[in-house]
Design a protein around this motif. Structure first.
Motif, PDB file in Angstrom:
ATOM      1  N   VAL A 113       1.859 -75.180 -37.044  1.00 31.53           N
ATOM      2  CA  VAL A 113       1.366 -73.958 -36.404  1.00 31.53           C
ATOM      3  C   VAL A 113       2.554 -73.113 -35.975  1.00 31.53           C
ATOM      4  N   ASP A 114       2.625 -71.923 -36.516  1.00 33.04           N
ATOM      5  CA  ASP A 114       3.678 -70.974 -36.145  1.00 33.04           C
ATOM      6  C   ASP A 114       3.018 -69.855 -35.344  1.00 33.04           C
ATOM      7  N   VAL A 115       3.229 -69.880 -34.032  1.00 28.63           N
ATOM      8  CA  VAL A 115       2.571 -68.890 -33.170  1.00 28.63           C
ATOM      9  C   VAL A 115       3.030 -67.475 -33.491  1.00 28.63           C
ATOM     10  N   GLY A 116       4.181 -67.354 -34.146  1.00 26.94           N
ATOM     11  CA  GLY A 116       4.684 -66.024 -34.456  1.00 26.94           C
ATOM     12  C   GLY A 116       3.873 -65.299 -35.516  1.00 26.94           C
ATOM     13  N   VAL A 117       3.130 -66.050 -36.356  1.00 23.78           N
ATOM     14  CA  VAL A 117       2.364 -65.420 -37.438  1.00 23.78           C
ATOM     15  C   VAL A 117       0.872 -65.359 -37.122  1.00 23.78           C
ATOM     16  N   LEU A 118       0.456 -65.861 -35.961  1.00 22.35           N
ATOM     17  CA  LEU A 118      -0.955 -65.801 -35.595  1.00 22.35           C
ATOM     18  C   LEU A 118      -1.357 -64.366 -35.260  1.00 22.35           C
ATOM     19  N   GLU A 119      -2.488 -63.954 -35.793  1.00 19.58           N
ATOM     20  CA  GLU A 119      -2.999 -62.624 -35.469  1.00 19.58           C
ATOM     21  C   GLU A 119      -3.467 -62.601 -34.007  1.00 19.58           C
ATOM     22  N   PRO A 120      -3.371 -61.464 -33.344  1.00 20.52           N
ATOM     23  CA  PRO A 120      -3.840 -61.395 -31.945  1.00 20.52           C
ATOM     24  C   PRO A 120      -5.345 -61.618 -31.868  1.00 20.52           C
ATOM     25  N   LEU A 121      -5.764 -62.314 -30.824  1.00 20.63           N
ATOM     26  CA  LEU A 121      -7.192 -62.585 -30.641  1.00 20.63           C
ATOM     27  C   LEU A 121      -7.972 -61.311 -30.343  1.00 20.63           C
ATOM     28  N   LEU A 122      -7.335 -60.390 -29.652  1.00 25.58           N
ATOM     29  CA  LEU A 122      -7.967 -59.109 -29.340  1.00 25.58           C
ATOM     30  C   LEU A 122      -7.119 -57.989 -29.910  1.00 25.58           C
ATOM     31  N   SER A 123      -7.756 -56.999 -30.472  1.00 19.15           N
ATOM     32  CA  SER A 123      -7.026 -55.865 -31.032  1.00 19.15           C
ATOM     33  C   SER A 123      -6.344 -55.077 -29.911  1.00 19.15           C
ATOM     34  N   PRO A 124      -5.281 -54.362 -30.236  1.00 18.08           N
ATOM     35  CA  PRO A 124      -4.607 -53.551 -29.206  1.00 18.08           C
ATOM     36  C   PRO A 124      -5.540 -52.560 -28.523  1.00 18.08           C
ATOM     37  N   ASP A 125      -6.514 -52.023 -29.257  1.00 18.50           N
ATOM     38  CA  ASP A 125      -7.442 -51.067 -28.640  1.00 18.50           C
ATOM     39  C   ASP A 125      -8.295 -51.741 -27.572  1.00 18.50           C
ATOM     40  N   VAL A 126      -8.754 -52.962 -27.870  1.00 14.31           N
ATOM     41  CA  VAL A 126      -9.580 -53.686 -26.895  1.00 14.31           C
ATOM     42  C   VAL A 126      -8.746 -54.044 -25.668  1.00 14.31           C
ATOM     43  N   VAL A 127      -7.501 -54.506 -25.906  1.00 20.43           N
ATOM     44  CA  VAL A 127      -6.618 -54.847 -24.791  1.00 20.43           C
ATOM     45  C   VAL A 127      -6.362 -53.614 -23.928  1.00 20.43           C
ATOM     46  N   SER A 128      -6.105 -52.486 -24.577  1.00 22.15           N
ATOM     47  CA  SER A 128      -5.858 -51.249 -23.830  1.00 22.15           C
ATOM     48  C   SER A 128      -7.088 -50.837 -23.023  1.00 22.15           C
ATOM     49  N   GLU A 129      -8.264 -50.996 -23.617  1.00 27.87           N
ATOM     50  CA  GLU A 129      -9.496 -50.649 -22.908  1.00 27.87           C
ATOM     51  C   GLU A 129      -9.706 -51.556 -21.702  1.00 27.87           C
ATOM     52  N   LEU A 130      -9.423 -52.848 -21.866  1.00 34.77           N
ATOM     53  CA  LEU A 130      -9.553 -53.780 -20.747  1.00 34.77           C
ATOM     54  C   LEU A 130      -8.568 -53.436 -19.629  1.00 34.77           C
ATOM     55  N   LEU A 131      -7.345 -53.088 -20.029  1.00 38.98           N
ATOM     56  CA  LEU A 131      -6.350 -52.731 -19.021  1.00 38.98           C
ATOM     57  C   LEU A 131      -6.754 -51.464 -18.271  1.00 38.98           C
ATOM     58  N   ASP A 132      -7.301 -50.507 -18.998  1.00 41.56           N
ATOM     59  CA  ASP A 132      -7.764 -49.282 -18.333  1.00 41.56           C
ATOM     60  C   ASP A 132      -8.886 -49.597 -17.339  1.00 41.56           C
ATOM     61  N   THR A 133      -9.809 -50.451 -17.775  1.00 42.27           N
ATOM     62  CA  THR A 133     -10.899 -50.851 -16.878  1.00 42.27           C
ATOM     63  C   THR A 133     -10.353 -51.577 -15.659  1.00 42.27           C
ATOM     64  N   TYR A 134      -9.374 -52.464 -15.909  1.00 41.84           N
ATOM     65  CA  TYR A 134      -8.783 -53.215 -14.797  1.00 41.84           C
ATOM     66  C   TYR A 134      -8.109 -52.279 -13.804  1.00 41.84           C
ATOM     67  N   MET A 135      -7.333 -51.320 -14.319  1.00 43.01           N
ATOM     68  CA  MET A 135      -6.630 -50.391 -13.434  1.00 43.01           C
ATOM     69  C   MET A 135      -7.618 -49.537 -12.651  1.00 43.01           C
ATOM     70  N   SER A 136      -8.699 -49.122 -13.298  1.00 45.37           N
ATOM     71  CA  SER A 136      -9.708 -48.319 -12.598  1.00 45.37           C
ATOM     72  C   SER A 136     -10.380 -49.136 -11.495  1.00 45.37           C
ATOM     73  N   THR A 137     -10.749 -50.371 -11.842  1.00 46.26           N
ATOM     74  CA  THR A 137     -11.384 -51.242 -10.837  1.00 46.26           C
ATOM     75  C   THR A 137     -10.412 -51.574  -9.717  1.00 46.26           C
ATOM     76  N   LEU A 138      -9.158 -51.849 -10.096  1.00 42.44           N
ATOM     77  CA  LEU A 138      -8.159 -52.191  -9.084  1.00 42.44           C
ATOM     78  C   LEU A 138      -7.921 -51.020  -8.141  1.00 42.44           C
ATOM     79  N   THR A 139      -7.921 -49.804  -8.679  1.00 45.84           N
ATOM     80  CA  THR A 139      -7.747 -48.627  -7.823  1.00 45.84           C
ATOM     81  C   THR A 139      -8.855 -48.550  -6.774  1.00 45.84           C
ATOM     82  N   SER A 140     -10.095 -48.738  -7.227  1.00 47.40           N
ATOM     83  CA  SER A 140     -11.221 -48.708  -6.287  1.00 47.40           C
ATOM     84  C   SER A 140     -11.102 -49.826  -5.262  1.00 47.40           C
ATOM     85  N   ASN A 141     -10.703 -51.014  -5.737  1.00 46.39           N
ATOM     86  CA  ASN A 141     -10.591 -52.156  -4.823  1.00 46.39           C
ATOM     87  C   ASN A 141      -9.494 -51.934  -3.778  1.00 46.39           C
TER      88      ASN A 141
END
Length: 645
Positions: free
Chosen positions: A362-390
């Protein structure tokens, strides 16, 4: 030729001239002559051999050409004879149709005789095969199933070859062997059950898994043979190709997907930490399964199956699908952090795919990401929005809690150095610290964003804090007996400003990379000035409180009552000393404020300087009462009193 002779003579002359350059070389003329004669003889012999070889080759070629010509003539004659015989036998072939039909019937009868025993024993073989399947003797059951299918396919092929249009006979054969397909399906179910439990089976009974693989291999060979025959004859038996190898990998795929989905034991309603538990169970299950596959299952499959590589891809795809499903849910902020930490860090760490027991397959360097960059970015945006409210809600609640403490009947707590303080700075920056630690688990970029967010919200919070302090003062001035510990909590408020400044510097130093610290500092509004303003306003309120208490006694000075005898100066000194005992609990640099009261030769002066602010000026002036007077000097940090003339 003459030209060649001349060139030869000229060459010979040069060589002789080269040999006879000195007189003593004349004695070797005979020796030179013999040497040249030998060379000449050698060259002539080689030349003759070459010419002879060429002549032999030409002779052989001519002989072969004559032979080929003779063969061509013979073939031409034979073809002519064949063509003549074929034309003469056309009518004869038509007359042999009856013989041809007899040959076909004989072939059918021969096939029937050959399969007669199997035909009559079909019910018995079906029963035995069913019993073997129920007993779990899969290899033996498959052997009998192969015999049944071979008999059926042989009869159907002969019927197809002799009379492909006779569907009635084909249907009759198919119905007679109808139980065969049911046995095949039943055996396949047993194989799929073993494959679904392959990770358990390979530990307890690896021979059973090997038997399943052998059966699938047999079926693959039969499929290939039938497909090859289809290209030649066009005949394909019913139920073929079975494609059990493809179905095997499909079963493994569904099994892995079901296994991963089945690891969710809790929901958000039953357990707030459901996602953390779910992800941890997935990690343990996937790691254990891959280790078992690498160490045990690969021994049960042919190398060309690349079972570990295929299962690794299956697990990766199933995990990716599951992570996408989790990401699409309405996750809370802490759940988003748990998911992203697991996807971006835990998955490729030594705790999972980077485990030493899986290397180097198993070469972790060649494994595809489990989540696409768009999904990760969307989650981070949601997290930042929720964190701001919190954060806004947490800061509001912290301020409300601190505001309730200001009206308590007891003095605020003091730190180890005796300085008054409230829990506000500790609560606020503990909250910031926790969120920054969580963000650091995901990425450095998110950590920086969270720090910037904390600083932005802190700036807004300080404005509300300043307003609450002003309201606190106004409420006290309307009813000065309430709250009882007003001065002590104002001192704590001033100290809070210093604690907040120190905490902000600490957070920046700890969590802000040096290469972006300057940019972030420039992009953020300066909070130091706001904190200083709150502290100076607090110090001003403290001094105002002092003079409100002294006002009556100061007004009494230089009056008839004071001249007749009054203790106003003593009360002033005691009051100032009492206040400044509280002011001594103010931290640096705000404790630089100074107040003095002089009762001396000509006047009493009371003035104050707060921090780096301007001199508040002369507040009270009055002449001396007598030959003796009082001098009182008090710093906010070290209270003292002096009396003298």
């Amino acid at each position: 030729m003459k030209e060649t002779d001349r060139e030869a003579v000229a060459t010979a002359v040069q060589r002789v001239a080269g040999m006879l350059q000195r007189p003593d070389q004349l004695d070797k003329v005979e020796q030179y002559r013999r040497r040249e004669a030998r060379k000449k003889a050698s060259v002539e012999a080689r030349l003759k051999a070459a010419i002879q070889s060429q002549l032999d080759g030409v002779r052989t070629g001519l002989s072969q050409l004559h032979s080929a010509l003779s063969d061509v003539k013979d073939i031409q004659q034979s073809l002519a004879d064949v063509s003549k015989d074929w034309r003469q036998s056309i009518n004869t072939v038509e007359s042999l149709k009856d013989v041809k039909d007899a040959v076909v019937r004989h072939s059918q009868l021969a096939a029937a005789v050959e399969n007669l025993k199997n035909i009559f024993s079909v019910p018995e073989i079906v029963r035995e095969t069913q019993e073997l399947i129920e007993q779990g003797a899969l290899l033996q059951a498959h052997r009998k199933l192969m015999d049944l299918e071979c008999s059926r396919d042989g009869l159907m092929y002969e019927q197809y070859r002799t009379d492909s249009g006779n569907t009635r006979d084909m249907t009759l054969i198919h119905s007679y062997f109808g139980s065969t397909q049911g046995l095949s399906d039943e055996l396949a179910k047993q194989l799929w059950v073993v494959l679904q439990r392959s990770l358990v089976t390979v530990r307890r009974d690896p021979t059973l898994l090997v038997s399943v693989v052998r059966i699938i291999e047999r079926e693959e060979k039969i499929d290939r043979r039938i497909l090859d025959r289809k290209k030649q004859t066009g005949f394909v038996p019913p139920g073929r190709p079975k494609n059990w190898k493809e179905k095997m990998f499909a079963i493994l795929d569904r099994t892995v997907t079901t296994r991963i989905e089945g690891t969710q034991a809790d929901t958000r309603q039953s357990d707030r930490m459901w996602l953390v538990r779910h992800l941890e169970i997935i990690r343990k299950c996937v790691l254990d399964d891959l280790i078992v596959t690498r160490n045990l299952m690969v021994q049960c499959f042919p190398p060309r199956y690349q079972i570990f590589r295929n299962l690794l891809n299956v697990y990766h795809q199933a995990l990716s699908t599951r992570m996408q499903e989790l990401a699409s849910e309405d996750l809370e902020a802490n759940e988003i952090v748990s998911l992203l930490t697991w996807v971006l860090n835990t998955y490729t760490s030594a705790e999972m795919m980077g485990n030493a027991e899986l290397a180097p397959d198993v070469d972790v360097g060649v494994l595809e990401p489990l989540l696409s960059p768009d999904v990760v970015s969307e989650l981070l945006d949601t997290y930042m929005s929720t964190l701001t409210s919190n954060i806004i809600a947490w800061l509001r609640k912290a301020l409300e809690t601190d505001r309730k403490d200001w009206v308590k009947e007891t003095e605020p707590e003091a730190d180890q150095d005796g300085y008054y303080q409230t829990t506000l700075p500790a609560i606020v920056f503990q909250m910031f610290e926790q969120n920054l630690q969580v963000a650091a688990q995901i990425s450095e970029d998110l950590k920086t964003k969270v720090l910037v967010l904390c600083l932005q919200q802190m700036n807004s919070f300080l404005s509300r804090y300043k307003e609450e302090a002003r309201l606190y003062k106004e409420e006290h001035l309307r009813k000065r007996q309430y709250p009882r510990c007003y001065v002590q909590y104002l001192v704590a408020l001033v100290n809070n400003c210093q604690a907040l400044k120190e905490s902000i510097v600490s957070l920046k130093r700890k969590y802000l990379p040096q290469d972006v610290e300057e940019g972030v500092s420039l992009s953020q509004p300066s909070m130091d000035g706001l904190l200083d303003a709150i502290a100076e306003e607090g110090c001003g309120s403290l001094l105002e409180e002092v003079f409100l208490d002294l006002e009556q006694h100061l007004n009494e000075l230089m009056t008839k009552k004071w001249l007749l005898g009054s203790n106003a100066v003593d009360i002033i000194c005691v009051t100032v000393e009492d206040y400044f005992n509280d002011f001594a609990r103010i931290k640096k640099p705000y404790r630089k404020s100074r107040a003095r009261v002089f009762v001396g030769d000509c006047q009493v002066s009371v003035y104050l300087r707060v921090g780096s602010g301007e001199n508040h000026g002369l507040l009270r002036n009055f002449p001396k009462r007598g030959a003796s007077g009082l001098l009182f000097s008090q710093k906010l940090v070290t209270p003292s009193a002096e009396t003298g003339r």
